[in-house]
Design a protein around this motif. Structure first.
Motif, PDB file in Angstrom:
ATOM      1  N   LEU A   1      -0.252  -0.490  -9.154  1.00 54.63           N
ATOM      2  CA  LEU A   1      -1.438  -0.087  -8.194  1.00 54.63           C
ATOM      3  C   LEU A   1      -1.535  -1.220  -6.770  1.00 54.63           C
ATOM      4  CD1 LEU A   1      -4.030   1.446  -7.463  1.00 54.63           C
ATOM      5  CD2 LEU A   1      -5.306  -0.357  -9.108  1.00 54.63           C
ATOM      6  N   VAL A   2      -1.297  -2.319  -7.109  1.00 55.41           N
ATOM      7  CA  VAL A   2      -1.508  -3.238  -6.309  1.00 55.41           C
ATOM      8  C   VAL A   2      -0.221  -3.092  -5.118  1.00 55.41           C
ATOM      9  CG1 VAL A   2      -1.524  -5.933  -5.471  1.00 55.41           C
ATOM     10  CG2 VAL A   2      -2.772  -5.020  -7.378  1.00 55.41           C
ATOM     11  N   GLU A   3       0.933  -2.939  -5.612  1.00 55.84           N
ATOM     12  CA  GLU A   3       1.896  -2.550  -4.731  1.00 55.84           C
ATOM     13  C   GLU A   3       1.887  -1.328  -3.923  1.00 55.84           C
ATOM     14  OE1 GLU A   3       5.553  -4.785  -7.586  1.00 55.84           O
ATOM     15  OE2 GLU A   3       5.230  -2.685  -7.588  1.00 55.84           O
ATOM     16  N   ALA A   4       1.335  -0.394  -4.720  1.00 56.62           N
ATOM     17  CA  ALA A   4       0.747   0.896  -3.839  1.00 56.62           C
ATOM     18  C   ALA A   4       0.222   0.518  -2.729  1.00 56.62           C
ATOM     19  CB  ALA A   4       0.487   2.004  -4.876  1.00 56.62           C
ATOM     20  N   GLN A   5      -1.119  -0.039  -2.878  1.00 54.48           N
ATOM     21  CA  GLN A   5      -2.001  -0.502  -2.082  1.00 54.48           C
ATOM     22  C   GLN A   5      -1.376  -1.373  -0.680  1.00 54.48           C
ATOM     23  OE1 GLN A   5      -5.052  -2.561  -4.503  1.00 54.48           O
ATOM     24  NE2 GLN A   5      -6.330  -0.599  -4.205  1.00 54.48           N
ATOM     25  N   LEU A   6      -0.193  -2.088  -1.033  1.00 50.75           N
ATOM     26  CA  LEU A   6       0.466  -2.999  -0.379  1.00 50.75           C
ATOM     27  C   LEU A   6       1.162  -2.088   0.667  1.00 50.75           C
ATOM     28  CD1 LEU A   6       1.780  -6.281  -2.077  1.00 50.75           C
ATOM     29  CD2 LEU A   6       0.241  -6.092   0.045  1.00 50.75           C
ATOM     30  N   GLU A   7       1.824  -0.858   0.000  1.00 50.01           N
ATOM     31  CA  GLU A   7       2.588   0.005   0.580  1.00 50.01           C
ATOM     32  C   GLU A   7       1.617   0.608   1.723  1.00 50.01           C
ATOM     33  OE1 GLU A   7       5.411   2.469   2.248  1.00 50.01           O
ATOM     34  OE2 GLU A   7       5.512   0.573   1.340  1.00 50.01           O
ATOM     35  N   TYR A   8       0.361   0.887   1.347  1.00 52.34           N
ATOM     36  CA  TYR A   8      -0.605   1.811   2.179  1.00 52.34           C
ATOM     37  C   TYR A   8      -0.919   0.831   3.486  1.00 52.34           C
ATOM     38  CZ  TYR A   8      -1.294   4.981  -1.689  1.00 52.34           C
ATOM     39  OH  TYR A   8      -0.963   5.647  -2.990  1.00 52.34           O
ATOM     40  N   THR A   9      -0.642  -0.639   3.257  1.00 48.68           N
ATOM     41  CA  THR A   9      -0.797  -1.177   4.347  1.00 48.68           C
ATOM     42  C   THR A   9       0.070  -1.098   5.637  1.00 48.68           C
ATOM     43  OG1 THR A   9       0.128  -3.112   3.738  1.00 48.68           O
ATOM     44  CG2 THR A   9      -2.037  -2.832   3.127  1.00 48.68           C
TER      45      THR A   9
ATOM     46  N   ALA B   1       2.957   0.601  12.124  1.00 44.38           N
ATOM     47  CA  ALA B   1       1.932  -0.507  12.225  1.00 44.38           C
ATOM     48  C   ALA B   1       1.804  -0.987  10.895  1.00 44.38           C
ATOM     49  CB  ALA B   1       0.647   0.115  12.756  1.00 44.38           C
ATOM     50  N   ARG B   2       1.017  -2.195  10.703  1.00 39.02           N
ATOM     51  CA  ARG B   2       0.534  -2.663   9.413  1.00 39.02           C
ATOM     52  C   ARG B   2      -0.784  -3.335   9.429  1.00 39.02           C
ATOM     53  NH1 ARG B   2       4.557  -5.881   9.545  1.00 39.02           N
ATOM     54  NH2 ARG B   2       6.156  -4.710   8.534  1.00 39.02           N
ATOM     55  N   LEU B   3      -1.365  -3.311   8.206  1.00 36.19           N
ATOM     56  CA  LEU B   3      -2.662  -3.636   8.188  1.00 36.19           C
ATOM     57  C   LEU B   3      -2.372  -5.170   7.471  1.00 36.19           C
ATOM     58  CD1 LEU B   3      -4.648  -0.914   6.533  1.00 36.19           C
ATOM     59  CD2 LEU B   3      -4.275  -1.172   9.171  1.00 36.19           C
ATOM     60  N   GLU B   4      -3.690  -6.029   7.586  1.00 39.14           N
ATOM     61  CA  GLU B   4      -3.641  -7.285   7.004  1.00 39.14           C
ATOM     62  C   GLU B   4      -3.509  -7.127   5.534  1.00 39.14           C
ATOM     63  OE1 GLU B   4      -6.839  -9.393   8.282  1.00 39.14           O
ATOM     64  OE2 GLU B   4      -6.189 -10.181  10.422  1.00 39.14           O
ATOM     65  N   HIS B   5      -2.985  -8.048   4.451  1.00 40.02           N
ATOM     66  CA  HIS B   5      -2.879  -7.681   3.045  1.00 40.02           C
ATOM     67  C   HIS B   5      -2.859  -8.931   2.510  1.00 40.02           C
ATOM     68  CE1 HIS B   5       1.441  -8.953   3.576  1.00 40.02           C
ATOM     69  NE2 HIS B   5       1.312  -8.075   4.673  1.00 40.02           N
ATOM     70  N   ARG B   6      -3.629 -10.188   2.871  1.00 40.82           N
ATOM     71  CA  ARG B   6      -3.350 -11.173   2.116  1.00 40.82           C
ATOM     72  C   ARG B   6      -4.324 -11.091   0.951  1.00 40.82           C
ATOM     73  NH1 ARG B   6      -3.552 -13.328   7.447  1.00 40.82           N
ATOM     74  NH2 ARG B   6      -5.698 -13.236   7.551  1.00 40.82           N
ATOM     75  N   ASP B   7      -5.127 -10.403   0.919  1.00 36.54           N
ATOM     76  CA  ASP B   7      -6.120 -10.339  -0.264  1.00 36.54           C
ATOM     77  C   ASP B   7      -5.177  -9.449  -1.518  1.00 36.54           C
ATOM     78  OD1 ASP B   7      -6.109  -8.004   1.273  1.00 36.54           O
ATOM     79  OD2 ASP B   7      -8.190  -7.343   0.598  1.00 36.54           O
ATOM     80  N   LEU B   8      -4.393  -8.672  -1.047  1.00 35.26           N
ATOM     81  CA  LEU B   8      -3.629  -7.724  -1.821  1.00 35.26           C
ATOM     82  C   LEU B   8      -2.516  -8.701  -2.424  1.00 35.26           C
ATOM     83  CD1 LEU B   8      -3.620  -4.401   0.026  1.00 35.26           C
ATOM     84  CD2 LEU B   8      -4.828  -5.020  -2.036  1.00 35.26           C
ATOM     85  N   ASP B   9      -2.151  -9.324  -1.454  1.00 37.10           N
ATOM     86  CA  ASP B   9      -0.953 -10.446  -1.989  1.00 37.10           C
ATOM     87  C   ASP B   9      -1.753 -11.320  -3.191  1.00 37.10           C
ATOM     88  OD1 ASP B   9       0.659  -9.474  -0.137  1.00 37.10           O
ATOM     89  OD2 ASP B   9       0.577 -11.050   1.337  1.00 37.10           O
ATOM     90  N   ALA B  10      -2.789 -11.748  -2.998  1.00 32.78           N
ATOM     91  CA  ALA B  10      -3.337 -12.704  -4.071  1.00 32.78           C
ATOM     92  C   ALA B  10      -3.713 -11.644  -5.481  1.00 32.78           C
ATOM     93  CB  ALA B  10      -4.593 -13.160  -3.507  1.00 32.78           C
TER      94      ALA B  10
END
Length: 483
Positions: free
Chosen positions: A272-280, A158-167
């Protein structure tokens, strides 16, 4: 006489026969009277016999015969259809009213199989089970598995939305680029400052030599006091330039150090942001089977500890099929008979005619005070792919015969429910060709929920275990679906 004449006149006014053109009337005196109203020509024509009425109508006979044949065929067809419908209806009625029974096999067991000491019930559970939830909160935008799906370790399920993390990641990378550019510029400035320092040091050395020369010339009276003062001033200016260049170098070095820290900070922010993206990306923790889907695309999910009324705490539940085992509740008074490693046989409601080899894996060190039972975990020696979580299971614990003990002969056993008492005889009903056949047997020892049959069965027969109450020898029966 008048009456007779009137009757005669009435008779003459009507034809006496439809096929005869001329009528003859017998008078009272014995003579024959004719109809005097007709002309001689008409009387002659009517005197000719009309043979058309004697013609044989063959067409009418053939048509009526054909119609009779069709009526016979139609009547026969209707009778056949009615008979067929009655036969089908009778069979359907017989099938609907036919007793429904459950069956099991008469099993031949080895005499060295051991003694059944205890039987318990339980459920199939997985020792390795995980309710998979995300590490961060978010809206579910992708779900790649469904109930029953097989998953591999590390597979994205599964995957979460991550447009904010992409920004945020894009901004952090831009900041890093700016800091790296500033650091590069500061490094260039440092090289320039070092060149200026070298130039200032050279000027200082030159002015120092010129000042020393002017001092000697002044002592010898060759130069004037003004030239000495100029040389002294120039030496001081050059010395100040050296100190200024050194100060500039220290400032640039501090700037470079600051830029370096900013670069490290930007890189850490990117990580940090890349880790949060991975968490999605929600991944499977191990190879297993999805047994439940707990969220749908579009729902908000969060770590299990933060789950609320409108937030899902997990996305899917996964079990490892290779760790399936039976959890059985054993009465406290019988727990002393159970030891780790004890041989057991498991029978599933889904596989009633098969015994699965197993052994006791663990006895939990706690008891249920409400039920006065202790939970025992029994693992299979070989996992059958037909075994599924939450199936009902019956566990028979077997005490193996001691080594060197006399081996008993093989025995035939059937479920206890198959044995009935009828008219002082012990019988079982054998299912054969859609009928229940009564068979007199002799029973022996009981082994858990089964009983030994010493005489009457050869082993392998299909015996009826439920629905026996109203059966008689030869009764037609049908086997319950799934039995």
């Amino acid at each position: 006489m008048v009456t007779a004449n009137l009757a005669l006149a009435e008779a003459l006014s009507q034809p006496c026969c439809p096929h005869v053109s001329r009528c003859f009337i017998v008078q009272a005196g014995g003579g024959i009277a004719t109809n005097h109203n007709e002309t001689p020509m008409e009387q002659t024509e009517k005197a000719k016999p009309d043979l058309s009425a004697l013609r044989i109508h063959r067409d009418d006979d053939e048509g009526s015969g054909t119609r009779r044949g069709l009526r016979v065929v139609l009547v026969g067809t209707v009778l056949i259809l009615v008979a067929g419908a009655l036969l089908v209806g009778y069979r359907m009625w017989g099938s609907a009213t036919m007793p429904e029974v459950e069956v099991a096999r008469a099993i031949v067991e080895s005499g060295s199989a051991g003694l059944e000491i205890l039987t318990a019930t339980g459920y199939i559970v997985a020792d390795r089970k995980a309710a998979v939830s995300p590490k961060i909160s978010g809206r579910l935008e992708y779900l790649g598995v469904d109930t029953g799906s097989r998953v591999k370790p590390g597979q994205i399920i599964a995957r979460l939305e991550h447009r904010d993390l992409d920004a945020q990641l894009s901004d952090a990378r831009s900041s890093l680029a700016n800091y790296q550019s500033a650091q590069t510029q500061a490094s260039a400035e440092l090289e320039q400052a070092r060149a200026s320092l070298s130039q200032a040091q050279a000027n200082k050395q030159k002015s120092s030599l010129g000042l020393a020369r002017q001092v000697k010339l002044l002592e010898n009276g060759v130069t004037s006091k003004a030239d000495l003062d100029n040389a002294t001033a120039q030496a001081r200016v050059d010395e100040g330039q050296v100190r200024s260049a050194e100060a500039q170098i220290r400032a640039i070095q501090a700037k470079i150090e600051s830029s370096s820290q900013q670069v490290h900070s930007a890189e850490a922010r990117i990580r940090l942001v890349e880790a949060q993206l991975e968490y999605t990306s929600i991944r499977s923790p191990f190879e297993g089977l999805v047994i439940s889907k707990d969220a749908e695309v579009g729902e908000t999910v969060a770590p299990a500890i933060f789950g609320g009324t409108s937030t899902r705490g997990s996305v899917v539940t996964i079990v490892d099929p290779n760790t399936l085992e039976v959890e059985a509740d054993i009465n406290e008074s019988s727990i002393g008979k159970i030891t780790p490693g004890l041989t057991a046989e498991v029978t599933l409601d889904a596989l009633p005619n098969e015994k699965l080899a197993a052994e006791v894996r663990k006895i939990l060190p706690t008891a249920d005070r409400q039920k006065a039972t202790v939970k025992v975990k029994v693992r299979f020696k070989e996992i059958d792919p037909r075994i599924l979580p939450d199936m009902n299971a019956k566990v028979t614990f077997i005490q193996k015969a001691e080594q060197g003990a006399k081996t008993e002969a093989a025995r035939i056993t059937v479920p206890k429910s198959a044995v009935q008492q009828r008219d002082g005889k012990t019988i079982v009903f054998v299912f054969s060709d859609g009928r229940a056949v009564s068979q007199v047997v002799m029973v022996g020892n009981e082994f858990g929920d089964r009983v030994e049959i010493k005489q009457g069965l050869a082993g392998g027969e299909t015996v009826i275990i439920r629905g026996i109450e109203n059966l008689t020898d030869g009764s037609r029966v049908k086997v319950k679906t799934g039995s």
